[in-house]
Design a protein around this motif. Structure first.
Motif, mmCIF file in Angstrom:
data_model
loop_
_atom_site.group_PDB
_atom_site.id
_atom_site.type_symbol
_atom_site.label_atom_id
_atom_site.label_comp_id
_atom_site.label_asym_id
_atom_site.label_seq_id
_atom_site.Cartn_x
_atom_site.Cartn_y
_atom_site.Cartn_z
ATOM 1 N N ARG A 1 0.833 -1.216 0.000
ATOM 2 C CA ARG A 1 0.000 0.000 0.000
ATOM 3 C C ARG A 1 0.859 1.254 0.000
ATOM 4 O O ARG A 1 0.517 2.251 -0.649
ATOM 5 C CB ARG A 1 -0.949 -0.013 1.209
ATOM 6 C CG ARG A 1 -2.065 -1.040 1.101
ATOM 7 C CD ARG A 1 -3.149 -0.760 2.136
ATOM 8 N NE ARG A 1 -2.659 -0.883 3.507
ATOM 9 C CZ ARG A 1 -2.674 -2.014 4.209
ATOM 10 N NH1 ARG A 1 -3.141 -3.125 3.648
ATOM 11 N NH2 ARG A 1 -2.235 -2.034 5.451
ATOM 12 N N GLN A 2 1.964 1.212 0.733
ATOM 13 C CA GLN A 2 2.854 2.366 0.771
ATOM 14 C C GLN A 2 3.510 2.603 -0.588
ATOM 15 O O GLN A 2 3.643 3.746 -1.032
ATOM 16 C CB GLN A 2 3.928 2.158 1.851
ATOM 17 C CG GLN A 2 4.802 3.371 2.116
ATOM 18 C CD GLN A 2 4.012 4.553 2.666
ATOM 19 O OE1 GLN A 2 3.027 4.374 3.395
ATOM 20 N NE2 GLN A 2 4.424 5.763 2.309
ATOM 21 N N ARG B 1 0.915 4.075 -2.951
ATOM 22 C CA ARG B 1 0.280 5.299 -2.472
ATOM 23 C C ARG B 1 0.533 6.513 -3.380
ATOM 24 O O ARG B 1 -0.437 7.209 -3.738
ATOM 25 C CB ARG B 1 0.722 5.599 -1.037
ATOM 26 C CG ARG B 1 0.052 6.835 -0.438
ATOM 27 C CD ARG B 1 0.384 6.954 1.046
ATOM 28 N NE ARG B 1 -0.090 8.207 1.620
ATOM 29 C CZ ARG B 1 -1.345 8.462 1.943
ATOM 30 N NH1 ARG B 1 -2.272 7.548 1.735
ATOM 31 N NH2 ARG B 1 -1.686 9.623 2.461
#
Length: 341
Positions: A250-251, A254
Motif C-alpha cells: 500500500r505504501q 500510495r
C-alpha cells in the motif's frame, strides 16, 4: 531452472471463431528468433508451424489461410490426430536461443524510442486517434509500466484496445497499412524497452511524464501517467489485491493512487493541491516501481517456468507412454494437470 527469456507477443494475436468453433492464434518470438506461429484449439491441442516468419503479419496470414482452407472443424480434428513431432524441437530451439538475429533486429525490438519517435507517437495519439477515451503518451507510458511489472502476463490483444479508446479494436485507427504497422512497432518497442529496463541490475526505470511551468517555477506532473498506471492495474485488479493487502505494498502504491485515482483517500485533496506536493509524490514513483516489480517477480517467474515447461513438452496421445520415462501413461503422469516435473 528455465533461463529468463523475454517472450515478445505480437499485437496481431487473436481469437478466431467460425462454425461454432474457436481457436487462439498465438504469434510470439524471443529477442533471438523470428516469429513463431501457434494455434491452440478449444481442447487445448496446440499446432506449431515448423517454419518461422519474418513478420507477424505473414504469420497471421498463414494461420488464417490454413484454417480457412481446411475449414475450422477439420483443422481442429487434424490437429488432434496428427503427431506434432516438430513442435518440441522448434520450441526448444526458441528457448535455447539457437536462432541468431542481426544486431539491427535486436535493436528494433528492445531499443528505447528516440525523442523524435516519442514525439511521433505522441502526435498520433493526440491527433490521429479520434476518441476522447484514447490515451496520451503519458497515460500510455503509465499503462505499459503497470502491465510490464504486474502479477500476470497480459496479452497485447487484451490491453491494446484501451489505448485507442473504449470499444476500439487492438489496431490503431488508420486506413494506411504502412502507418498502422509503424505505429504498432513504436508501441510494442516502447513496451519491450520498459520490460528490458527492469531486467537490468540494478533495474532501470524512466517513466515518461511532463514538466509544467507555473508562476512559482517548473514542476514535474505525473497525474496523467499515474492515471494510465491505474488503468493497467484495472485490467486485472483481483490479481493485484495482495499488493493492496500488504502494508508495504500500500505504501509503494500510495503516490500512484494519490495522483491517478479518484477518491483514493480522505487526505488526497490536501496532499495533491499544489504543484510542489504533486511533484514530491512523482519523485517517489520510481522507487515504487522497482519495489512493485520485485514483489511480483517470483510469481511471474514461476508462471513463466510452468508455461515454458508445458510448451516444451512433447505432444503425445494421453494413453501413450509418458516421454519423461516414468513408465506411466501420459494422462497419469505429465499430462495430469497438477503435475509439473
Amino acid at each position: 531452472m528455465t533461463e529468463d527469456i523475454d517472450i515478445i507477443h505480437s499485437p496481431l494475436e487473436q481469437t478466431y471463431n467460425a462454425e461454432g468453433h474457436s481457436v487462439q492464434i498465438q504469434i510470439y518470438r524471443s529477442m533471438n528468433s523470428q516469429w513463431v506461429l501457434e494455434v491452440v484449439d478449444e481442447t487445448g491441442t496446440s499446432t506449431v508451424w515448423d517454419d518461422l516468419f519474418a513478420t507477424d503479419t505473414q504469420a497471421l496470414a498463414a494461420a488464417l489461410t490454413a484454417i480457412q482452407a481446411e475449414g475450422i472443424g477439420n483443422f481442429i480434428d487434424n490437429a488432434q490426430t496428427q503427431a506434432l513431432g516438430a513442435a518440441p524441437d522448434l520450441m526448444k530451439a526458441l528457448a535455447q536461443d539457437k536462432f541468431q538475429p542481426s544486431a539491427q533486429e535486436v535493436q528494433d525490438i528492445m531499443t528505447p524510442l528516440s525523442e523524435e519517435e516519442l514525439d511521433e507517437l505522441d502526435n498520433f495519439l493526440l491527433y490521429g486517434v479520434d476518441d476522447d477515451e484514447g490515451m496520451t503518451l503519458e497515460a500510455l507510458d503509465g499503462y505499459l509500466h503497470a502491465i510490464a511489472i504486474g502479477p500476470q502476463t497480459i496479452m497485447p490483444s487484451q490491453w491494446l484496445p484501451k489505448v485507442w479508446g473504449e470499444g476500439s479494436t487492438q489496431l490503431p485507427p488508420t486506413g494506411d497499412i504502412d502507418q498502422l504497422n509503424h505505429i504498432m512497432a513504436l508501441v510494442m518497442r516502447h513496451y519491450n524497452s520498459i520490460i528490458s529496463g527492469f531486467h537490468h541490475n540494478p533495474p532501470f526505470t524512466a517513466p515518461h511524464w511532463s514538466i509544467h511551468q507555473y508562476d512559482n517555477g517548473e514542476f514535474e506532473e505525473a497525474e496523467v501517467w499515474a492515471y494510465g498506471f491505474t488503468e493497467g492495474v484495472a485490467l486485472q485488479r483481483d490479481a493485484w489485491q495482495p499488493l493492496f493487502d500488504s502494508p508495504e505494498g500500500r505504501q509503494w502504491y500510495r503516490p500512484i493512487g494519490l495522483l491517478g485515482e479518484d477518491n483514493f483517500s480522505a487526505d488526497q485533496d490536501a496532499l495533491t493541491t499544489t504543484p510542489a506536493q504533486r511533484e514530491q509524490l512523482a519523485m517517489q514513483i520510481e522507487d515504487s516501481l522497482v519495489n512493485i516489480h520485485a514483489l511480483w517477480l517470483p510469481l511471474r517467474e514461476a508462471t513463466y517456468e510452468r508455461e515454458m515447461s508445458k510448451r516444451l513438452r512433447a505432444k503425445v496421445g494421453r494413453n501413450e507412454p509418458c516421454p519423461c520415462g516414468s513408465g506411466k501413461k501420459f494422462k497419469k503422469c505429465c499430462g495430469f494437470a497438477s503435475e509439473l516435473h
